[in-house]
Motif scaffolding. Structure first.
Motif, PDB file in Angstrom:
ATOM      1  N   ILE A 113      -5.326   5.049  -4.703  1.00 40.00           N
ATOM      2  CA  ILE A 113      -5.116   4.069  -3.640  1.00 40.00           C
ATOM      3  C   ILE A 113      -5.556   4.682  -2.317  1.00 40.00           C
ATOM      4  O   ILE A 113      -5.197   5.818  -2.005  1.00 40.00           O
ATOM      5  CB  ILE A 113      -3.635   3.647  -3.558  1.00 40.00           C
ATOM      6  CG1 ILE A 113      -3.242   2.928  -4.849  1.00 40.00           C
ATOM      7  CG2 ILE A 113      -3.381   2.747  -2.356  1.00 40.00           C
ATOM      8  CD1 ILE A 113      -1.837   2.442  -4.898  1.00 40.00           C
ATOM      9  N   ALA A 116       1.814   3.068  -2.434  1.00 40.47           N
ATOM     10  CA  ALA A 116       1.311   4.017  -3.449  1.00 40.47           C
ATOM     11  C   ALA A 116       2.391   4.560  -4.384  1.00 40.47           C
ATOM     12  O   ALA A 116       2.165   5.563  -5.046  1.00 40.47           O
ATOM     13  CB  ALA A 116       0.529   5.156  -2.813  1.00 40.47           C
ATOM     14  N   GLY A 146       0.812  -1.222   0.000  1.00 39.80           N
ATOM     15  CA  GLY A 146       0.000   0.000   0.000  1.00 39.80           C
ATOM     16  C   GLY A 146       0.842   1.266   0.000  1.00 39.80           C
ATOM     17  O   GLY A 146       0.377   2.336   0.395  1.00 39.80           O
TER      18      GLY A 146
HETATM   19  S1  SF4 Z   1       3.765   0.403  -5.705  1.00 42.69           S
HETATM   20 FE1  SF4 Z   1       1.528   0.101  -5.742  1.00 42.69          FE
HETATM   21  S2  SF4 Z   1       1.217  -2.100  -6.162  1.00 42.69           S
HETATM   22 FE2  SF4 Z   1       3.383  -1.801  -5.541  1.00 42.69          FE
HETATM   23  S3  SF4 Z   1       3.405  -2.207  -3.341  1.00 42.69           S
HETATM   24 FE3  SF4 Z   1       3.154   0.017  -3.586  1.00 42.69          FE
HETATM   25  S4  SF4 Z   1       0.894   0.330  -3.586  1.00 42.69           S
HETATM   26 FE4  SF4 Z   1       1.266  -1.859  -3.921  1.00 42.69          FE
END
Ligand code: SF4
Ligand code: SF4
Length: 183
Positions: free
Chosen positions: A66, A53, A51
């Motif tokens: 998110i 982001a 999470g």
């Molecule tokens: S970049 Fe996006 S998909 Fe990857 S861990 Fe962070 S929130 Fe999750």
């Protein structure tokens, strides 16, 4: 001589007329895509996602939303935030893959499909529930290591989250121990 050009043109037409066809009658038939094809249906591994982001911050169009749970389910270090919302607006996506490149935990992958056409723009937003449900057949784009492990999305098999990354899954318990020591 006048007419030579016409004859040459007709020869090309005749040559192609006699060639076997390499087009197919889509959608009845479809051609397999390359394993590194950047498909529409993003693959998200919730087990790998913290999470953070980063994907949303990397997206030049700002089309990833998110929302994480601020309740303290997770600590600032060594654990992950619970993801409440994770929407991607495919109607504006240009499939640049920057979000996938920006994910430090290999949780987000380009998909391998291309049949997500909809009649209304708002239906092109993939909500988190759909991301959860989607078959886990990621493209190997940006993750060629998955190919070396023998995975190919065209085989039709889903790839478990443990095998979906360049890196090993983070050892959350070890991270917690370190965090407790550092306090
Ligand atoms: S970049 Fe996006 S998909 Fe990857 S861990 Fe962070 S929130 Fe999750
Ligand atoms: S592929 Fe590019 S445009 Fe699409 S969500 Fe990812 S970063 Fe944004």
């Amino acid at each position: 001589m006048y007419g030579i050009g016409v004859l040459k043109g007709m020869a090309v037409t005749l040559k192609n007329f006699l060639r076997p066809s390499f087009t197919v009658q889509y959608p009845e038939e479809s051609l397999p895509q390359h394993p590194r094809f950047r498909g529409q249906d993003f693959v998200w591994y919730e087990e790998r996602c913290t999470g953070c982001a980063s994907c949303a911050k990397y997206c030049p169009l700002g089309i990833i939303r998110i929302v994480t749970d601020p309740s303290g389910v997770a600590t600032p270090q060594g654990d992950k935030y619970k993801v409440l919302a994770f929407d991607i607006d495919l109607g504006r996506c240009m499939y640049c893959g920057l979000c996938v490149e920006g994910c430090p935990y290999d949780a987000l992958h380009m998909g391998s499909g291309f049949e997500r056409a909809r009649y209304r723009r708002q239906e092109l937003v993939i909500p988190v529930e759909e991301l959860r449900r989607m078959p886990k057949r990621p493209s190997t784009w940006f993750r060629p290591q998955m190919e070396t492990k023998g995975y190919d999305p065209r085989m039709g098999k889903e790839l478990p989250w443990q095998e979906a990354g360049r890196h090993e899954a983070p050892d959350v318990e070890k991270m917690k121990e370190r965090w407790v020591k550092e306090r």
